[in-house]
Motif scaffolding. Structure first.
Motif, PDB file in Angstrom:
ATOM      1  N   VAL A 176       6.076  -3.444  10.530  1.00  0.00           N
ATOM      2  CA  VAL A 176       5.853  -4.378   9.434  1.00  0.00           C
ATOM      3  C   VAL A 176       5.396  -3.609   8.200  1.00  0.00           C
ATOM      4  O   VAL A 176       4.802  -2.541   8.308  1.00  0.00           O
ATOM      5  CB  VAL A 176       4.796  -5.450   9.801  1.00  0.00           C
ATOM      6  CG1 VAL A 176       5.306  -6.322  10.937  1.00  0.00           C
ATOM      7  CG2 VAL A 176       3.480  -4.810  10.180  1.00  0.00           C
ATOM      8  N   PRO A 177       5.666  -4.138   7.011  1.00  0.00           N
ATOM      9  CA  PRO A 177       5.209  -3.463   5.789  1.00  0.00           C
ATOM     10  C   PRO A 177       3.687  -3.457   5.688  1.00  0.00           C
ATOM     11  O   PRO A 177       3.022  -4.391   6.130  1.00  0.00           O
ATOM     12  CB  PRO A 177       5.804  -4.292   4.651  1.00  0.00           C
ATOM     13  CG  PRO A 177       6.918  -5.056   5.278  1.00  0.00           C
ATOM     14  CD  PRO A 177       6.527  -5.282   6.704  1.00  0.00           C
ATOM     15  N   VAL A 209       5.433   0.209   7.831  1.00  0.00           N
ATOM     16  CA  VAL A 209       6.439   0.609   6.842  1.00  0.00           C
ATOM     17  C   VAL A 209       5.734   0.794   5.500  1.00  0.00           C
ATOM     18  O   VAL A 209       5.168  -0.155   4.973  1.00  0.00           O
ATOM     19  CB  VAL A 209       7.544  -0.464   6.725  1.00  0.00           C
ATOM     20  CG1 VAL A 209       8.594  -0.041   5.706  1.00  0.00           C
ATOM     21  CG2 VAL A 209       8.177  -0.726   8.080  1.00  0.00           C
ATOM     22  N   PRO A 210       5.777   2.028   4.925  1.00  0.00           N
ATOM     23  CA  PRO A 210       5.041   2.283   3.678  1.00  0.00           C
ATOM     24  C   PRO A 210       5.807   1.926   2.404  1.00  0.00           C
ATOM     25  O   PRO A 210       5.500   2.422   1.333  1.00  0.00           O
ATOM     26  CB  PRO A 210       4.776   3.790   3.753  1.00  0.00           C
ATOM     27  CG  PRO A 210       5.939   4.319   4.487  1.00  0.00           C
ATOM     28  CD  PRO A 210       6.314   3.251   5.494  1.00  0.00           C
ATOM     29  N   HIS A 211       6.833   1.103   2.515  1.00  0.00           N
ATOM     30  CA  HIS A 211       7.605   0.696   1.338  1.00  0.00           C
ATOM     31  C   HIS A 211       8.086  -0.736   1.530  1.00  0.00           C
ATOM     32  O   HIS A 211       8.062  -1.272   2.639  1.00  0.00           O
ATOM     33  CB  HIS A 211       8.797   1.640   1.107  1.00  0.00           C
ATOM     34  CG  HIS A 211       9.708   1.753   2.291  1.00  0.00           C
ATOM     35  ND1 HIS A 211      10.649   0.793   2.595  1.00  0.00           N
ATOM     36  CD2 HIS A 211       9.800   2.702   3.260  1.00  0.00           C
ATOM     37  CE1 HIS A 211      11.297   1.156   3.689  1.00  0.00           C
ATOM     38  NE2 HIS A 211      10.793   2.297   4.117  1.00  0.00           N
ATOM     39  N   THR A 234      24.561  -5.097  10.378  1.00  0.00           N
ATOM     40  CA  THR A 234      24.000  -4.143   9.419  1.00  0.00           C
ATOM     41  C   THR A 234      22.509  -3.990   9.614  1.00  0.00           C
ATOM     42  O   THR A 234      21.800  -4.968   9.799  1.00  0.00           O
ATOM     43  CB  THR A 234      24.263  -4.635   7.971  1.00  0.00           C
ATOM     44  OG1 THR A 234      25.655  -4.841   7.805  1.00  0.00           O
ATOM     45  CG2 THR A 234      23.771  -3.647   6.954  1.00  0.00           C
ATOM     46  N   ASN A 235      22.054  -2.737   9.556  1.00  0.00           N
ATOM     47  CA  ASN A 235      20.621  -2.437   9.581  1.00  0.00           C
ATOM     48  C   ASN A 235      20.389  -1.380   8.511  1.00  0.00           C
ATOM     49  O   ASN A 235      20.673  -0.201   8.715  1.00  0.00           O
ATOM     50  CB  ASN A 235      20.184  -1.930  10.952  1.00  0.00           C
ATOM     51  CG  ASN A 235      18.703  -1.640  11.000  1.00  0.00           C
ATOM     52  OD1 ASN A 235      18.082  -1.339   9.988  1.00  0.00           O
ATOM     53  ND2 ASN A 235      18.137  -1.721  12.179  1.00  0.00           N
ATOM     54  N   GLN A 236      19.890  -1.802   7.368  1.00  0.00           N
ATOM     55  CA  GLN A 236      19.739  -0.915   6.229  1.00  0.00           C
ATOM     56  C   GLN A 236      18.673   0.160   6.458  1.00  0.00           C
ATOM     57  O   GLN A 236      18.694   1.194   5.816  1.00  0.00           O
ATOM     58  CB  GLN A 236      19.426  -1.715   4.972  1.00  0.00           C
ATOM     59  CG  GLN A 236      19.688  -0.941   3.713  1.00  0.00           C
ATOM     60  CD  GLN A 236      19.696  -1.825   2.491  1.00  0.00           C
ATOM     61  OE1 GLN A 236      19.689  -3.041   2.584  1.00  0.00           O
ATOM     62  NE2 GLN A 236      19.726  -1.209   1.338  1.00  0.00           N
ATOM     63  N   CYS A 237      17.761  -0.051   7.380  1.00  0.00           N
ATOM     64  CA  CYS A 237      16.751   0.973   7.692  1.00  0.00           C
ATOM     65  C   CYS A 237      17.422   2.263   8.162  1.00  0.00           C
ATOM     66  O   CYS A 237      16.948   3.362   7.884  1.00  0.00           O
ATOM     67  CB  CYS A 237      15.802   0.485   8.776  1.00  0.00           C
ATOM     68  SG  CYS A 237      14.862  -0.985   8.344  1.00  0.00           S
ATOM     69  N   ILE A 285       0.854  -1.179   0.000  1.00  0.00           N
ATOM     70  CA  ILE A 285       0.000   0.000   0.000  1.00  0.00           C
ATOM     71  C   ILE A 285       0.893   1.233   0.000  1.00  0.00           C
ATOM     72  O   ILE A 285       1.788   1.360   0.838  1.00  0.00           O
ATOM     73  CB  ILE A 285      -0.931   0.009   1.233  1.00  0.00           C
ATOM     74  CG1 ILE A 285      -1.838  -1.212   1.189  1.00  0.00           C
ATOM     75  CG2 ILE A 285      -1.742   1.296   1.286  1.00  0.00           C
ATOM     76  CD1 ILE A 285      -2.671  -1.404   2.438  1.00  0.00           C
ATOM     77  N   GLU A 286       0.667   2.122  -0.953  1.00  0.00           N
ATOM     78  CA  GLU A 286       1.463   3.346  -1.043  1.00  0.00           C
ATOM     79  C   GLU A 286       0.974   4.374  -0.046  1.00  0.00           C
ATOM     80  O   GLU A 286      -0.210   4.452   0.254  1.00  0.00           O
ATOM     81  CB  GLU A 286       1.378   3.917  -2.462  1.00  0.00           C
ATOM     82  CG  GLU A 286       1.968   3.005  -3.522  1.00  0.00           C
ATOM     83  CD  GLU A 286       3.461   2.805  -3.357  1.00  0.00           C
ATOM     84  OE1 GLU A 286       4.165   3.760  -2.987  1.00  0.00           O
ATOM     85  OE2 GLU A 286       3.924   1.675  -3.596  1.00  0.00           O
ATOM     86  N   GLY A 287       1.880   5.200   0.457  1.00  0.00           N
ATOM     87  CA  GLY A 287       1.514   6.239   1.415  1.00  0.00           C
ATOM     88  C   GLY A 287       1.396   5.678   2.813  1.00  0.00           C
ATOM     89  O   GLY A 287       1.461   4.472   3.029  1.00  0.00           O
TER      90      GLY A 287
END
Length: 147
Positions: A127-128, A66-68, A79-82, A51-53
């Motif tokens: 969560v996404p 998480v919107p992406h 490593t934590n890419q966030c 879902i976008e936004g």
């Protein structure tokens, strides 16, 4: 006198264990919540889209969704890419929301310059967003609508 009692109890326990194992092996109708066999991978349908936004939160202190997509994000002990977008040192220039200050507190409440180890794995709480059917019925109502 104690020896025959222990032998009888041991044999009873062994019989129960063997019977339980046989029963577990005969239970072939174990299924996942999505209705597939338990050892079968669940296919993701096309309807499960990101879902976008940003979505509104349902209750106070709810971790934001998480919107992406985070499918390719590396997150391990080193490593934590966030944090490449959301750490307070880079969030402004990346246009990303900054982490809450609670993420920079250790267990004793001391403020840190880096994310606390207890907050390192973001997907413990965040969560996404996805348009996916619920696995079970949900009657939850957001706190602002409940009386």
């Amino acid at each position: 006198m104690k020896h025959p009692v222990l032998t009888a109890l041991s044999s009873l326990a062994l019989s129960a264990l063997v019977a339980g194992a046989a029963l577990a092996q005969s239970a072939t109708d174990v299924r996942s919540l999505r209705g597939t066999d338990i050892d079968q991978a669940n296919a993701v349908d096309d309807i499960h889209k990101q879902i976008e936004g940003r979505m509104p939160r349902n209750y106070r202190q709810q971790p934001p969704l998480v919107p992406h997509s985070i499918d390719q994000y590396q997150m391990d002990l080193r490593t934590n890419q966030c944090l490449s977008c959301h750490d307070w040192t880079v969030a402004g220039e990346r246009g990303a929301p900054t982490l809450s200050m609670t993420h920079y507190l250790d267990r004793e409440g001391n403020q840190l310059d880096t994310v606390a180890g207890t907050r390192w794995f973001c997907n413990q709480c965040h969560v996404p967003q996805a348009n996916a059917p619920a696995l079970v019925d949900n009657i939850f109502k957001p706190s602002s609508t409940s009386n």
